[in-house]
Design an enzyme around this catalytic site. Structure first.
Site, mmCIF file in Angstrom:
data_model
loop_
_atom_site.group_PDB
_atom_site.id
_atom_site.type_symbol
_atom_site.label_atom_id
_atom_site.label_comp_id
_atom_site.label_asym_id
_atom_site.label_seq_id
_atom_site.Cartn_x
_atom_site.Cartn_y
_atom_site.Cartn_z
ATOM 1 C CD GLU A 13 14.796 -87.300 81.336
ATOM 2 O OE1 GLU A 13 14.932 -86.426 81.737
ATOM 3 O OE2 GLU A 13 14.798 -88.512 82.149
ATOM 4 C CE LYS A 38 8.118 -91.867 88.231
ATOM 5 N NZ LYS A 38 7.647 -91.181 86.803
ATOM 6 N N GLY A 173 6.048 -78.773 77.901
ATOM 7 C CA GLY A 173 6.697 -79.304 79.072
ATOM 8 C C GLY A 173 7.906 -78.449 79.214
ATOM 9 C CD GLU A 204 15.603 -74.467 77.681
ATOM 10 O OE1 GLU A 204 15.505 -75.197 76.767
ATOM 11 O OE2 GLU A 204 15.835 -73.291 77.656
#
Length: 233
Positions: A13, A38, A173, A204
């Site tokens: 996350e 994936k 990230g 963000e």
């Protein structure tokens, strides 16, 4: 970039899927064909969109080839989720074979792992690091911005070196618009701790953008080594 690039997190996350989408957007902008693989999607119901669908949404659904090899209902590590569901596990060899097949018809294949580098796919302990080693592919490490990231980034980089897997660098990230002292210092400290270059910082909230603004902004988040034109500082 060309060939196969594995994308791992230094945790979970922390913006791995959005970072994957940003790399894909830069490659598409350069006129390259892109596939996103994936291996194991966990914690998503059969009818719900997973990470591959999210990458497709951000860059434009028809602009990439998306492949998901296995889906497990519980939001757990793939091996644990497969065992609890009574489903077959994936092996590193299966994942590598799928990536090689996609690489035969695409300029860039992005293999997005589940969580961190050493999360297990199967009972034998196969991980994304094993996949990267089979493919002789580098690993891009997505890290968090704030406290705790120096340790997890350093440990992930050490695991790569121990396994003789190349690191493609680190990307923050989810960088806050108003970073505090920890976030600002980490931009400089991360390369020193991990021994890998910082090659991007995704802001963000980037995952909330519509496809067109996402594609337009993505090159500014990533360094030229990832097809961008920005600088992480």
């Amino acid at each position: 970039m060309r060939g196969v690039l594995c994308v791992s997190g230094a945790g979970t996350e922390i913006g791995k899927t959005v970072t994957t989408a940003a790399v894909a957007a830069c490659a598409l902008r350069a006129g390259r064909s892109v596939a996103v693989l994936k291996p194991a999607q966990t914690g998503v119901a059969p009818e719900e969109p997973g990470d591959v669908a999210e990458v497709g949404r951000l860059v434009g659904d028809n602009r990439i080839t998306g492949v998901e090899l296995a889906r497990y209902p519980d939001p757990l590590a793939p091996q644990t989720a497969a065992r609890r569901a009574g489903m077959a596990c994936l092996s590193a060899r299966q994942v590598a074979d799928a990536a090689e097949k996609l690489a035969a018809s695409h300029d860039l294949v992005l293999v997005e792992g589940a969580g961190g580098l050493l999360v297990r796919f199967d009972e034998e302990g196969s991980t994304l690091a094993d996949v990267a080693r089979l493919l002789a592919a580098p690993v891009l490490v997505v890290v968090q911005a704030g406290l705790g990231t120096l340790n997890t980034a350093a440990l992930t980089a050490e695991a790569l070196r121990t396994r003789q897997v190349a690191g493609a660098g680190m990307v923050i990230g989810s960088l806050p618009a108003d970073p505090g002292p920890a976030e600002r210092c980490n931009v400089a400290d991360l390369p020193r701790y991990a021994g890998l270059p910082l090659v991007g910082a995704v802001p963000e909230g980037a995952g909330r953008l519509a496809p067109e603004p996402f594609r337009a902004a993505a090159p500014g988040w990533l360094a030229p080594s990832l097809g961008g034109c920005g600088h992480p500082s």
